[in-house]
Design an enzyme around this catalytic site. Structure first.
Site, short mmCIF file in Angstrom:
data_model
loop_
_atom_site.label_atom_id
_atom_site.label_comp_id
_atom_site.label_asym_id
_atom_site.label_seq_id
_atom_site.Cartn_x
_atom_site.Cartn_y
_atom_site.Cartn_z
N CYS A 1 -13.21 42.63 55.36
CA CYS A 1 -13.48 43.21 54.19
C CYS A 1 -14.06 42.89 52.74
CB CYS A 1 -12.25 44.71 54.46
SG CYS A 1 -12.72 46.56 53.69
N ALA B 1 -5.41 41.76 64.60
CA ALA B 1 -4.67 43.21 65.44
C ALA B 1 -4.54 43.91 64.32
CB ALA B 1 -4.56 43.58 66.87
N GLY B 2 -3.87 43.93 63.69
CA GLY B 2 -3.01 44.67 62.91
C GLY B 2 -3.56 45.23 61.98
N PRO B 3 -3.31 46.24 61.27
CA PRO B 3 -2.12 47.16 62.69
C PRO B 3 -3.82 48.43 63.82
CG PRO B 3 -3.39 48.51 60.24
CD PRO B 3 -4.13 46.73 60.46
N GLY B 4 -4.16 47.57 63.85
CA GLY B 4 -5.23 48.68 65.07
C GLY B 4 -5.96 49.57 65.27
N ASP C 1 -11.40 39.65 62.92
CA ASP C 1 -11.02 40.45 61.95
C ASP C 1 -10.24 39.90 60.70
OD1 ASP C 1 -11.48 42.63 59.79
OD2 ASP C 1 -9.92 44.35 61.08
N ASP D 1 -0.29 33.43 66.49
CA ASP D 1 -1.16 33.27 65.76
C ASP D 1 -2.16 33.24 66.43
OD1 ASP D 1 -2.16 31.77 63.63
OD2 ASP D 1 -0.50 30.92 63.39
C1 LIG Z 1 -7.69 42.49 58.18
S1 LIG Z 1 -6.46 42.75 58.72
C2 LIG Z 1 -7.00 43.59 60.86
C3 LIG Z 1 -7.15 44.44 60.79
C4 LIG Z 1 -7.32 45.12 62.18
N1 LIG Z 1 -8.99 44.49 62.98
C5 LIG Z 1 -7.68 46.65 62.16
O1 LIG Z 1 -8.99 47.22 62.18
O2 LIG Z 1 -6.62 47.76 62.34
C6 LIG Z 1 -6.17 41.24 59.14
C7 LIG Z 1 -4.43 41.10 60.44
O3 LIG Z 1 -4.38 39.73 60.65
C8 LIG Z 1 -3.32 39.57 60.41
N2 LIG Z 1 -3.05 38.32 60.91
C9 LIG Z 1 -3.49 36.91 59.45
N3 LIG Z 1 -2.63 36.02 59.43
C10 LIG Z 1 -2.99 35.44 61.30
C11 LIG Z 1 -3.21 34.81 61.98
N4 LIG Z 1 -3.12 32.95 61.84
N5 LIG Z 1 -2.95 35.18 63.06
C12 LIG Z 1 -3.24 36.31 63.30
N6 LIG Z 1 -3.25 37.33 63.25
C13 LIG Z 1 -2.81 37.35 61.59
C14 LIG Z 1 -2.83 39.71 59.01
O4 LIG Z 1 -1.22 39.99 59.74
C15 LIG Z 1 -3.30 40.84 59.57
O5 LIG Z 1 -2.73 42.55 60.06
#
Ligand SMILES: C[S@@+](CC[C@H](N)C(=O)[O-])C[C@H]1O[C@@H](n2cnc3c(N)ncnc32)[C@H](O)[C@@H]1O
Length: 444
Positions: free
Chosen positions: A382, A262-265, A329, A312
């Site tokens: 992306c 989800a980050g940064p959301g 995502d 995770d």
């Molecule tokens: C492409 S970004 C998501 C962007 C978000 N959906 C948005 O629209 O703001 C991918 C995110 O996945 C997180 N991430 C990386 N490995 C992960 C894992 N194993 N499980 C969950 N999140 C993970 C990263 O920290 C990052 O914040």
């Protein structure tokens, strides 16, 4: 007059470039922070922005020019000096002031920031750079090179990225697509459902969005929009909006929604508005605690909060088969947002793909496992690179017999030239959007 007084924009740009190249900072964030601290007038702020963005876009080419002009590898020079020379290259070759003025301003900046001992070298190298124009340098560097190297030089990308674009788009379209990465993107806002309305922002002077019915486009500093400051709207490329809205509107059974990374959301906040309107709960997971905080910040204006957890996504602490809509995502190379992060093209390496694709496939498999019968899963990057888009989807689908692809044209019928087979593929040069990819899958 000292260099400090003479050229605050160049000095600020130099400091930001040092942060980018010595500390790995993101150029756009470092620049925003530096501008907020400095007291530059509008013209100087625009010049500093152009210098930072320009060097970040063309750095690989400037480095080759500097090697030719200095007659020695850049590794033999102090890193701060290399950044100063890159900055001067951009000014000399792309902004085209009278060469003598630009060279002497660079010598002043070198004296003020690095020391008098490098001024002779700066002067000599930049005089050689200034002997040819940008097109002449490109022609000179291209001589005897393979066509892909020449395309890479003309568009200021590493050859492996140029090759990935040629593989996707063919030779004639790859060039405008790569050139589009050198244009600054528009600033798009998303109006969160139930919290703000695009028509109200348009009435206050914003332009309507082109593709998303939740979007407006704004000029200048977005922080002057109260809806943004209050969390009722967010800064978000319309491509991301289209994908979150497509997932929220595709036919799917009732039941809770899941955002696996989800980050940064940005997408979480839009999805949460749609989930609230549908009276469904939303669970948002994120691996990193500090990025989970950003998700909480993004949804702060809603009257109720989704369930946020640090976890995770490959092993979500959730009952399998229980979600009706799932967003994966996934982390990716970010090659689709080079307009926003121009420096990342020179940082990324082709070998980065291997580690990422394994993680991406695991996250997609976990997303599918979380979905109930009939659930819709969106796999999003992306990046348009085949290895982390359709190849990941095909690899995971090859292991399952209970998943169908949903044709992108069914979910986004109004988007021209956005289908890559059954997938959605947006492009800066076709749509003015980040090059986002989305595969929509349905569990049988
Ligand atoms: C492409 S970004 C998501 C962007 C978000 N959906 C948005 O629209 O703001 C991918 C995110 O996945 C997180 N991430 C990386 N490995 C992960 C894992 N194993 N499980 C969950 N999140 C993970 C990263 O920290 C990052 O914040």
């Amino acid at each position: 007059m000292t260099a400090d007084q003479a050229s605050p924009a160049r000095r600020l740009a130099f400091q930001v470039l040092r942060q980018v190249n010595a500390e790995g900072a993101y150029a756009n964030l470092a620049l925003r922070q530096a501008l907020a601290r400095a007291d530059l007038d509008q013209r100087d702020a625009a010049l500093a922005t152009e210098l930072v963005a320009g060097v970040c876009r063309h750095q690989g080419v400037y480095d080759r020019i500097l090697v030719a002009a200095a007659g020695r590898p850049l590794g033999s020079l102090q890193p701060a000096l290399v950044d100063l020379l890159r900055l001067s290259c951009h000014q000399l070759l792309r902004l085209r002031p009278p060469p003598a003025v630009a060279v002497s301003a660079s010598v002043d900046l070198a004296r003020a920031t690095i020391g008098a001992r490098v001024t002779g070298l700066v002067n000599a190298v930049l005089r050689r750079v200034a002997e040819s124009t940008w097109p002449d340098w490109l022609e000179r560097l291209s001589q005897g090179q393979a066509p892909i190297e020449q395309l890479a030089l003309r568009t200021s990308h590493p050859a492996w990225i140029a090759q990935a674009y040629v593989d996707l788009l063919g030779w004639s379209e790859a060039e405008p697509a790569l050139q589009a990465n050198n244009q600054p993107p528009s600033v798009d806002l998303v109006c969160y459902p139930g919290l703000s309305r695009p028509q109200d922002l348009v009435a206050a002077g914003a332009e309507p969005g082109r593709w998303s019915d939740r979007a407006v486009r704004v000029q200048g500093d977005p922080a002057r929009w109260p809806a943004l400051v209050e969390g009722r709207a967010g800064v978000q490329d319309e491509g991301s909006q289209l994908i979150a809205l497509g997932l929220s509107r595709a036919p799917a059974p009732a039941g809770p929604w899941l955002d696996l990374c989800a980050g940064p959301g940005g997408k979480t906040a839009l999805l949460w508005g749609a989930a609230l309107a549908a009276d469904e709960p939303l669970v948002a997971l994120e691996l990193h605690p500090h990025r989970t905080q950003l998700v909480a910040q993004a949804v702060r204006a809603y009257p109720r909060q989704p369930l946020l957890a640090v976890a995770d996504g490959r092993r979500p602490p959730l009952r399998p088969g229980s979600f009706s809509r799932v967003l994966a995502d996934v982390p990716c190379t970010g090659l689709g947002s080079l307009r926003r992060r121009p420096e990342s093209r020179w940082r990324r390496r082709p070998q980065d793909l291997a580690g990422l694709t394994e993680l991406q496939a695991e996250l997609l498999a976990a997303a599918l496992a979380a979905g109930r019968s009939g659930a819709v899963v969106a796999y999003v990057t992306c990046s348009p690179h085949r290895d982390e888009t359709e190849r990941v989807v095909e690899t995971v689908l090859a292991t399952r017999s209970d998943v169908d692809l949903i044709e992108a044209s069914q979910v986004w019928p109004a988007l021209p030239e956005a289908c890559r087979g059954p997938y959605l593929q947006l492009w800066p040069h076709r749509h003015g959007l980040d090059a986002m990819f989305c595969a929509l899958l349905r569990r049988r």
